[in-house]
Design an enzyme around this catalytic site. Sequence first.
Site, PDB file in Angstrom:
ATOM      1  N   ASP A 499     -23.187  11.813  23.474  1.00  0.00           N
ATOM      2  CA  ASP A 499     -22.439  12.993  23.919  1.00  0.00           C
ATOM      3  C   ASP A 499     -22.376  13.094  25.426  1.00  0.00           C
ATOM      4  OD1 ASP A 499     -21.525  14.474  21.734  1.00  0.00           O
ATOM      5  OD2 ASP A 499     -23.545  15.198  21.307  1.00  0.00           O
TER       6      ASP A 499
HETATM    7  C1  GLC Z   1     -25.939  18.170  25.218  1.00  0.00           C
HETATM    8  C2  GLC Z   1     -27.195  17.401  24.926  1.00  0.00           C
HETATM    9  C3  GLC Z   1     -26.955  16.289  23.965  1.00  0.00           C
HETATM   10  C4  GLC Z   1     -26.309  16.879  22.762  1.00  0.00           C
HETATM   11  C5  GLC Z   1     -25.050  17.654  23.132  1.00  0.00           C
HETATM   12  C6  GLC Z   1     -24.458  18.255  21.913  1.00  0.00           C
HETATM   13  O1  GLC Z   1     -25.030  17.359  25.857  1.00  0.00           O
HETATM   14  O2  GLC Z   1     -27.735  16.884  26.094  1.00  0.00           O
HETATM   15  O3  GLC Z   1     -28.151  15.653  23.605  1.00  0.00           O
HETATM   16  O4  GLC Z   1     -25.981  15.861  21.879  1.00  0.00           O
HETATM   17  O5  GLC Z   1     -25.346  18.637  24.059  1.00  0.00           O
HETATM   18  O6  GLC Z   1     -23.752  19.404  22.120  1.00  0.00           O
HETATM   19  C1  GLC Z   2     -27.791  14.739  19.962  1.00  0.00           C
HETATM   20  C2  GLC Z   2     -26.606  15.074  19.095  1.00  0.00           C
HETATM   21  C3  GLC Z   2     -25.944  13.829  18.553  1.00  0.00           C
HETATM   22  C4  GLC Z   2     -25.687  12.841  19.639  1.00  0.00           C
HETATM   23  C5  GLC Z   2     -26.951  12.567  20.446  1.00  0.00           C
HETATM   24  C6  GLC Z   2     -26.708  11.671  21.626  1.00  0.00           C
HETATM   25  O1  GLC Z   2     -28.832  14.266  19.170  1.00  0.00           O
HETATM   26  O2  GLC Z   2     -26.966  15.908  18.026  1.00  0.00           O
HETATM   27  O3  GLC Z   2     -24.736  14.174  17.927  1.00  0.00           O
HETATM   28  O4  GLC Z   2     -25.204  11.680  19.061  1.00  0.00           O
HETATM   29  O5  GLC Z   2     -27.481  13.768  20.926  1.00  0.00           O
HETATM   30  O6  GLC Z   2     -25.998  12.293  22.636  1.00  0.00           O
END
Ligand code: GLC
Ligand code: GLC
Length: 841
Positions: A499
Amino acid sequence: MIYVLKIYFLGGIWHMKFGHFDDQTREYVIETPKTPYPWINYLGSEAFFGLISNTAGGYCFYKDARLRRITRYRYNNVPIDMGGRYFYINDNGTVWNPGWSPVKTELDAYECRHGMGYTIITGKKNDLKAQVTFFVPNGYDGEVQQVVLTNEGSSAKTFKLFSFAEWCLWDAQDDCTNFQRNFSTGRVEVDGSVIYHKTEYRDRRNHYAFYSVNDAIDGYDTDRDSFIGLYNGFNNPEAVLAGKATDSFADGWSPIASHYKEITLAAGESKTLIFVLGYVEMPVDQKFEADGKTINKVKAKAMIEKFDTPEKVAAGLADLKASWDKLLGILNVTTPDDKVDRMVNIWNQYQCMVTFNLSRSASYFESGIGRGMGFRDSNQDILGFVHQIPDRAKERIIDIASTQFPDGGCYHQYQPLTKKGNADIGGDFSDDPLWLILSVSAYIKETGDWSILDEMVPYDNDMSVAQTMLEHLKVSFYHIVNNLGPHGLPLAMRADWNDCINLSCYSDTPGESFQTYTNPKFKAEGGYSKVAESVMVATLFTYTGPNYVAILKHLGKDDEAAAAQAEIDKMKKNIMESAWDGDWFLRAYDANGEKMGSKECEEGQIFIEPQGFAIMSDVGKEQGADKKTLAAIDERLNTEFGLVLNNPAFTKYYIQYGEISTYPGGYKENAGIFTHNNAWIICAAAYAGEGDQAFKYYSEIAPAFTEDTSDIHKTEPYVYGQMIGGKDAGSDIGRTGKNFGQGKNSWLTGTAAWNMVAISQYILGVQPDFDGLKIDPSIPSSWDGFKITRKYRGAEYAVTIKNPDHVCKGIKSVTVDGNAIEGNILPVFDGGVHNVEVVMG
Ligand code: GLC
Ligand code: GLC
């Protein structure tokens, strides 16, 4: 009191444990309330849920942690973990809680047992023992709290007991922001020993909550300030200190529920009290009694009666345990390592069920306000629990697929209450569609139920444009094929699995969400860069695609299968041509067409995400890409606490990469140990026959192993967290290594499902396949063998695996019920128990 901390020497350093595993009872036993972070458990698995810490902190909600919050909790509070279900005892001026907090009087004895869906907290002070059992019975919308008080002294004792719960005014977000209104809306009713919370019930809500006890009381409080005192805290409530309730009545401000009872116990005598914290929904025309004002309590009374004796509580608890016996009775292993056994047989499967129920909504790191169900998250969760509850997995897959668009794109999240896609976050996350192929395949491989492919599933929840699930898989597959960039690799779009790699964002303004903000120059191009490409999605495509091909072949659609296979082959070629960096795979091309995750880069030269899927889909295998990549991973990413996500960490903000470079080095997606994708490498090493390497990575992060370094790891030693501080943690402040090994974001993470897959399917090698159960272990060479029992498609397999030659991988022979079989796919049977012997070599 002196708490028994286990202090011992490991790797040249003194370490501490704060409890131990009790594998017989499937409990983690915490021996001190002062754990390095609150260690929690979950109660409930259907509609009513509770989070409970080892000192009884936490909260309850009905179905949705944001919209139906029942009790209040204070996130990020000082001190930590405030708000909970508290019992206060005033024993002739000595005030204490069985769970130590919030009064924090030193106890003479303390223990917390977190079990499967229940928690038992026991405290002892001045010869009085208080044991509280918390659980949500099956099919019940309430939390039962059984308090057993025992006078272990030699003379009679008279003391005072106070219960305490603080009501949340239902919408958790509104509850912690809208004070101008909320301080004037709170309402309660008291009827005998039952305190009812009915804020907004008269107006627009058809639900109320209650807190009851199965005995007469000597008083109560329902108004927080009267009970606690405006300038006091949970640690010294005025009413408890005074030794008497005030019989207060909340009218606005903050409604609470506290029962007060004076108790005398003879020497050796015990008394049991049963409290119920319940939730009731009422049909609109039956909300009130004849006066049109008083709550209709019929349903609440029936709920209270269900658990008003210790016998009924014992039966409810036995029923709960029986349901866990069933869930955990499907897959069982006996290996040479009891830590592996307790992860596979108990805790990893337990965590998978919790992630199924809660997705990413409510933990001690997820506030219950922020997130719905993630398209990618929930699809991946399926992989971890499909063998336990295939029917609910099927329902979940259909819910998820219903939020897909006709072109194969998907809403990134949906709301569990409405099951509709979340328009605020929208779509265009490049990896999302592929996970659907994986979850549907996992479901079929487990159950053999191909009919899921014929289910009519809507697009964007619109039944009028429904198509079969098979068609959903097709549009998922071709969503990748139809959205390729200049190197023939999938466009990265707003983000892929990571993300925080946001290649179309270019944000320089505070407050812009990296996941939803798109720079205007890419908006004009249709919402994302048409240059930035994700190698991770390319390899995820070559990993998941063969499942789609196998499905088509099974259905006799050979032409379509061949066409899909051609796309996979082409992608593999493109990856080797444009995304092989010589010793590992690139991570991406950014919007300027520059390489990300290459030797040529100054920072972030190697990333974990594309490597595992590339290895598992044999990309470049003929040139030795798999072994080279594994060697690079071991050299550059591995640490004693797991594999970091990228290396070297980013030390400055790269506007072209987005959120990833906003974290200080060593945390989260910037070179943190993201345990979720550690599992992909564990799988890949096992796949490549490197069983020792796979097991090494597994044991670096598996909770039962981190127990030995609980003082560093800090979060629960019985469940995975999302992230562990990487080797670069602290580098930002010139103290590299400072928080290295420290766990964060425990409980709700795709790590649970993927590590379940890694250990059970790739290392121990029990792989449900389309045509039957495949056995293909890749284990530490030191192991002599191990045993598995597995229920599968109605039959039970008792498998003994022998490893006389001490290999990591490879099978010499397989016999089923005494008869040798060809290959290593066990036949599907019509029931019965079947003995399987596998000899490795
Ligand atoms: C933020 C977090 C990430 C997560 C994302 C989801 O970017 O750092 O880990 O997956 O939010 O909304
Ligand atoms: C968090 C989110 C997941 C994402 C991950 C890496 O765990 O829930 O959707 O893939 O962060 O950013």
